[in-house]
Design an enzyme around this catalytic site. Structure first.
Site, mmCIF file in Angstrom:
data_model
loop_
_atom_site.group_PDB
_atom_site.id
_atom_site.type_symbol
_atom_site.label_atom_id
_atom_site.label_comp_id
_atom_site.label_asym_id
_atom_site.label_seq_id
_atom_site.Cartn_x
_atom_site.Cartn_y
_atom_site.Cartn_z
ATOM 1 N N ASN A 1 0.716 -1.149 0.100
ATOM 2 C CA ASN A 1 -0.302 0.019 0.026
ATOM 3 C C ASN A 1 0.835 1.223 0.002
ATOM 4 O O ASN A 1 1.545 1.536 0.951
ATOM 5 C CB ASN A 1 -0.925 -0.032 1.155
ATOM 6 C CG ASN A 1 -1.900 1.088 1.420
ATOM 7 O OD1 ASN A 1 -1.641 2.125 0.555
ATOM 8 N ND2 ASN A 1 -2.474 1.336 2.335
ATOM 9 N N ARG B 1 -2.444 -2.285 -3.047
ATOM 10 C CA ARG B 1 -4.116 -1.561 -2.747
ATOM 11 C C ARG B 1 -3.967 -0.204 -3.470
ATOM 12 O O ARG B 1 -2.973 0.529 -3.568
ATOM 13 C CB ARG B 1 -3.898 -1.165 -1.436
ATOM 14 C CG ARG B 1 -5.056 -0.239 -0.948
ATOM 15 C CD ARG B 1 -4.887 0.541 0.207
ATOM 16 N NE ARG B 1 -6.161 1.491 0.504
ATOM 17 C CZ ARG B 1 -6.282 2.553 1.195
ATOM 18 N NH1 ARG B 1 -4.911 3.101 1.454
ATOM 19 N NH2 ARG B 1 -7.215 3.188 1.278
ATOM 20 N N HIS C 1 -12.950 2.646 0.918
ATOM 21 C CA HIS C 1 -12.877 1.487 2.120
ATOM 22 C C HIS C 1 -13.667 0.291 1.763
ATOM 23 O O HIS C 1 -13.854 -0.569 2.300
ATOM 24 C CB HIS C 1 -13.544 1.981 3.300
ATOM 25 C CG HIS C 1 -12.892 3.163 4.128
ATOM 26 N ND1 HIS C 1 -13.579 4.123 4.703
ATOM 27 C CD2 HIS C 1 -11.697 3.419 4.432
ATOM 28 C CE1 HIS C 1 -12.723 4.840 5.226
ATOM 29 N NE2 HIS C 1 -11.342 4.391 5.130
ATOM 30 N N ARG D 1 -11.067 15.430 8.216
ATOM 31 C CA ARG D 1 -12.195 15.632 6.818
ATOM 32 C C ARG D 1 -13.349 16.094 7.567
ATOM 33 O O ARG D 1 -13.885 15.514 8.389
ATOM 34 C CB ARG D 1 -12.361 14.435 6.108
ATOM 35 C CG ARG D 1 -10.783 14.625 5.184
ATOM 36 C CD ARG D 1 -11.017 12.875 4.233
ATOM 37 N NE ARG D 1 -10.003 12.100 4.558
ATOM 38 C CZ ARG D 1 -9.967 10.857 4.361
ATOM 39 N NH1 ARG D 1 -11.183 10.559 3.630
ATOM 40 N NH2 ARG D 1 -9.095 10.039 4.653
ATOM 41 N N GLU E 1 -7.727 -5.583 5.792
ATOM 42 C CA GLU E 1 -7.937 -5.164 4.300
ATOM 43 C C GLU E 1 -6.576 -5.814 3.832
ATOM 44 O O GLU E 1 -6.856 -6.446 2.518
ATOM 45 C CB GLU E 1 -7.698 -3.734 4.250
ATOM 46 C CG GLU E 1 -8.795 -2.945 4.749
ATOM 47 C CD GLU E 1 -8.645 -1.381 4.967
ATOM 48 O OE1 GLU E 1 -7.971 -0.950 6.168
ATOM 49 O OE2 GLU E 1 -9.111 -0.623 4.030
#
Ligand code: ADP
Length: 389
Positions: free
Chosen positions: A9, A83, A171, A231, A375
């Site tokens: 990733n 990813r 996600h 965010r 993940e």
């Protein structure tokens, strides 16, 4: 560890890696961070669980990957799974070919912070390990099953048809893993309706019907939706013109504020870290208390909204650093969902040990699960499926 997938990733200044065996036993994992600086280093866990720390001053992505891959090469990974945040219109994991790499490049305007870093990692690993099959697994792919009424914005049609402006969702690997796992544990694999709350630094919700995403809170970019660490999540779209007209802010400044200075950090004026906020709130900090309240309320509101797409609800699953670890936030969120017949078992909720999965309802009403996300495991599984196909 002979049949394993190396999951990579690549971020703008870091590379997370994990060597995942098909038996899912011990994993080797770590992070190369502070790349391109004097402080560049690799921190991780070796096979057998020993900590690893390695200084790699001024290493760039390619040099860091070479170090990681060389250290792992004697475990002979069968494949590499990357990813990739944005796959544009790609609907599933794909073997990396020049055409797929071009599609990832084409999706860059939709994920300007992420896709360029992924491409650096992909190019470096293809050069270093040309003989290994490499697969891209997209955060957006799981949500490609959303119906059009869920993914279209109420905007002029040409923005969708000519410029791909639509809701994509993110996600995906986490929502897919967690809802698969929850439905498996519930004894009804990929059957019925599940709500999922992935609550980390970035947070999103998802509604899943028979194993397919049918709506999610993030949109064109990962800024839409619920309150996150830094965010804002949803705001009135006229905020941009308000700030431009009244404060003279340009797009870059507004974008930076919404992505990096808002959310829990903006509300609390203290921290983006939920642990810090819970402690501060307990010590009487009113801004921290408000940040927690807005976070939980907006999360509950999003879950209630997404439930519109589900004919019935089997249950709700919490995941991500906050979802997995904070009994307090889980309880607060459920308290804002009074009409759903969720019956939280407070003792089970409070006693769920860190990192473990478990059911936390009273055995009636929709089920409530805590499922630590995986993940890397999901990316490895999807990579294997593509390579074996
Ligand atoms: P990322 O999205 O970067 O992978 P994580 O999923 O690790 O992030 O989640 C990070 C968040 O989890 C932080 O806000 C952190 O404070 C929160 N967190 C971790 N443990 C706890 C805890 N015990 N209580 C509340 N929040 C926690």
């Amino acid at each position: 560890m002979s049949t394993s997938v190396l999951v990579i990733n690549c971020g703008s200044s870091s590379i997370k890696y994990a060597l995942v065996s098909d038996l899912r036993e011990n994993r080797i994992y770590g992070i190369a961070e502070n790349l391109n600086s004097a402080d560049a280093r690799i921190k991780g866990i070796t096979f057998g669980g020993q900590p690893l720390e390695l200084s790699i001053p001024y290493a760039d992505h390619s040099q860091a990957l070479e170090t990681i891959l060389n250290r792992l090469s004697h475990y002979k990974p069968q494949a590499i799974g990357h990813r990739v945040v944005h796959g544009g219109s790609l609907t599933k994991a794909e073997l990396l070919t020049p055409e797929i790499i071009e599609k990832i490049r084409e999706a860059t305007p939709l994920a300007p912070l992420h896709n360029p870093a992924h491409l650096i990692g992909i190019e470096a690993t293809l050069k270093l390990f040309p003989e290994l099959p490499q697969v891209a697994v997209f955060d957006t792919a799981f949500h490609q099953t959303m119906p059009e009424h869920a993914y279209r914005y109420a905007l002029p049609k040409f923005l969708y048809t000519e410029h791909n402006v639509r809701r994509y969702g993110f996600h995906g690997t986490s929502h897919a893993y967690v809802t698969d796992r929850a439905s498996e544990l519930a004894g009804d694999f990929r059957k019925g309706g599940w709500l999922c709350a992935h609550l980390g630094n970035g947070s999103s919700t998802c509604a899943v019907w028979n194993g397919e995403s049918i709506d999610t809170s993030m949109g064109l970019t990962p800024l839409e939706g619920i309150v996150m660490g830094t965010r804002s999540g949803d705001v009135d779209p006229s905020l941009h013109s308000f700030l431009a007209s009244n404060l003279g802010w340009d797009i870059e400044k507004i974008d930076n504020m919404l992505n990096k200075e808002s959310g829990l950090l903006g509300l609390s004026n203290l921290s983006n870290d939920m642990r810090t906020l819970v402690e501060a709130s307990q010590a009487g900090n009113e801004d921290a208390t408000l940040a927690i309240e807005v976070f939980s309320y907006r999360l509950a509101k999003s879950l209630a909204a997404l439930s519109c797409g589900l004919p019935t609800i089997n249950g709700l699953a919490f995941t991500g650093g906050i979802g997995e670890n904070s009994a307090y936030i889980r309880e607060k969120t459920l308290a804002y969902l009074p009409h759903f017949s969720f019956k939280l078992d407070k003792a089970l909720n409070n006693n769920l040990a860190r990192g473990s999965e478990g059911r936390i309802d009273q055995g009636e009403g929709p089920q409530i699960w805590v499922i630590p996300t995986d993940e890397e495991g999901r990316i490895a599984q999807e990579t294997r499926a593509v390579v074996d196909a």
